[in-house]
Write a protein that holds these residues in place. Structure first.
Motif, short mmCIF file in Angstrom:
data_model
loop_
_atom_site.label_atom_id
_atom_site.label_comp_id
_atom_site.label_asym_id
_atom_site.label_seq_id
_atom_site.Cartn_x
_atom_site.Cartn_y
_atom_site.Cartn_z
N THR A 45 -42.36 0.69 -43.73
CA THR A 45 -43.53 1.53 -43.71
C THR A 45 -43.94 1.98 -44.49
O THR A 45 -44.87 2.31 -45.56
CB THR A 45 -44.25 1.76 -42.21
N TRP A 49 -47.40 1.86 -47.68
CA TRP A 49 -47.65 3.63 -47.28
C TRP A 49 -47.45 3.79 -48.81
O TRP A 49 -49.03 3.89 -50.01
CB TRP A 49 -47.83 4.44 -47.04
N SER A 52 -49.52 1.71 -51.59
CA SER A 52 -50.85 1.33 -51.01
C SER A 52 -51.52 2.75 -51.71
O SER A 52 -52.91 2.97 -52.41
CB SER A 52 -50.82 1.63 -49.87
#
Length: 294
Positions: A45, A49, A52
Motif C-alpha cells: 500500500t 501510494w 502514485s
C-alpha cells in the motif's frame, strides 16, 4: 591409469529429493501464502501510494522536491544543477513516469533495508556469536545469483510489486548490515570508556555515542544499498516490477538498441544522483564527527 568414479546420488534418488523439496515448498506456499501476503500488504500500500504521488503530482513540483532533497543532502549547487539537467533530459525523452516508478521502488527498498539492516548490524556489533552466525548468511546472499531470489518469492506472492521489493531487499541489504556492524565496532574504545565513566547505560552508550560516531560508515552502507537496489531493477522487471527495468527487458527481447541504451542511461543518471548526494552527506557527517569528537 584407472579413474575412480566420484561418489554421488543416483539420478533417481536426486530426482526424488528434488521432487520432495519442491512439493514441501508448494505445500508451504498453499498453507501460509495468504498469511504472508497479508503481512506485506501495508508495504504494498505504501509503495503504491508513493508511486502514485510521484506520477500524478505536477512534474515541476516533483522536480523541485527531488532537487531540494539533493541540495539538503549534498549542500552542493553543482550536484543540484547536474541533477536538474539529468531529470529534465529524462522527462524530455519520455521516461519520466518509469523513472518515478523506479525512484519509488528504490526508496521503499532502501527504507526496508535500513529498518531491518541497522538492528541486525547492531546485534552483530554487540555479539561475536551473532556475527559468526549472520556472516555466512550474508555471504550466501551476496554470492547467490540474483535470479535465484525470484523463484521462492514468485512461488509465494506471484508476480507484482511485493515479490520485487523482497527480492531487491535480499540482494541489497548485506552492505547495510555489514557496514553498520563495522561502524559500531570501529568506535574508539577510549570514547566508550569515557561514556562508562559518566555512568551511561548500554542503551545511552549506543544511542548517544556509538551510533552517532558510526553514522558516516552507516551512510556508506545506505549508499551501497541504493546502488545495489538500482542494479536489481532490471532483474526485478522479470517478475512484473514496473519502471526503467521493463523497457530494458523489452529492448533485450526485441533487440531495440536505442530503447535499451536510453533507459539504461536513465538508470545510470539516477544512480549518479543518489550516489553523489549520499556520498556528500556522508562526508559532511564525517567532518562533523571529527569536529565534535576530534
Amino acid at each position: 591409469m584407472d579413474w575412480v568414479e566420484f561418489p554421488s546420488l543416483g539420478r533417481r534418488d536426486l530426482r526424488d529429493l528434488r521432487l520432495a523439496v519442491d512439493g514441501s515448498f508448494k505445500e508451504f506456499t498453499r498453507a501460509y501464502g495468504e498469511t504472508l501476503e497479508s503481512i506485506f500488504e501495508p508495504l504494498k500500500t505504501f509503495l503504491v501510494w508513493l508511486e502514485s504521488l510521484l506520477i500524478t503530482s505536477p512534474w515541476p513540483l516533483v522536480l523541485l522536491a527531488l532537487l531540494a532533497i539533493v541540495f539538503v543532502m549534498s549542500r552542493s549547487v553543482k550536484i543540484t544543477v547536474g541533477s536538474m539537467i539529468a531529470l529534465l533530459l529524462i522527462g524530455y525523452f519520455g521516461m519520466w513516469e518509469d523513472t518515478m516508478r523506479t525512484i519509488a521502488m528504490v526508496a521503499v527498498c532502501t527504507l526496508v533495508a535500513i529498518v531491518c539492516g541497522i538492528p541486525i548490524g547492531i546485534l552483530m556489533a554487540r555479539s561475536d556469536r551473532v556475527q559468526a552466525l549472520v556472516n555466512p548468511v550474508l555471504d550466501l546472499m551476496q554470492t547467490m545469483p540474483s535470479f535465484v531470489y525470484l523463484i521462492p518469492v514468485v512461488m509465494i506472492f506471484g508476480l507484482g510489486k511485493v515479490p520485487g521489493v523482497i527480492a531487491v531487499v535480499i540482494y541489497a541489504i548485506p552492505p547495510m548490515i555489514r557496514l553498520t556492524n563495522l561502524g559500531i565496532r570501529l568506535v574508539d574504545t577510549d570514547v566508550l570508556e569515557a561514556a562508562d565513566a559518566f555512568g551511561s547505560s548500554a542503551w545511552q552508550k549506543l544511542t548517544n555515542v556509538q551510533l552517532p560516531l558510526a553514522l558516516p560508515t552507516i551512510m556508506a552502507g545506505i549508499n551501497q544499498c541504493i546502488m545495489m537496489s538500482l542494479a536489481m531493477v532490471v532483474v526485478a522487471s522479470m517478475i512484473g516490477v514496473k519502471g526503467l527495468g521493463q523497457p530494458v527487458l523489452q529492448a533485450i527481447n526485441n533487440q531495440y538498441f536505442t530503447m535499451g541504451v536510453m533507459n539504461g542511461l536513465a538508470i545510470v543518471a539516477i544512480a549518479i544522483i543518489f550516489d553523489r548526494a549520499t556520498q556528500a552527506y556522508g562526508k559532511r557527517l564525517q567532518k562533523h564527527s571529527e569536529v565534535v569528537h576530534g
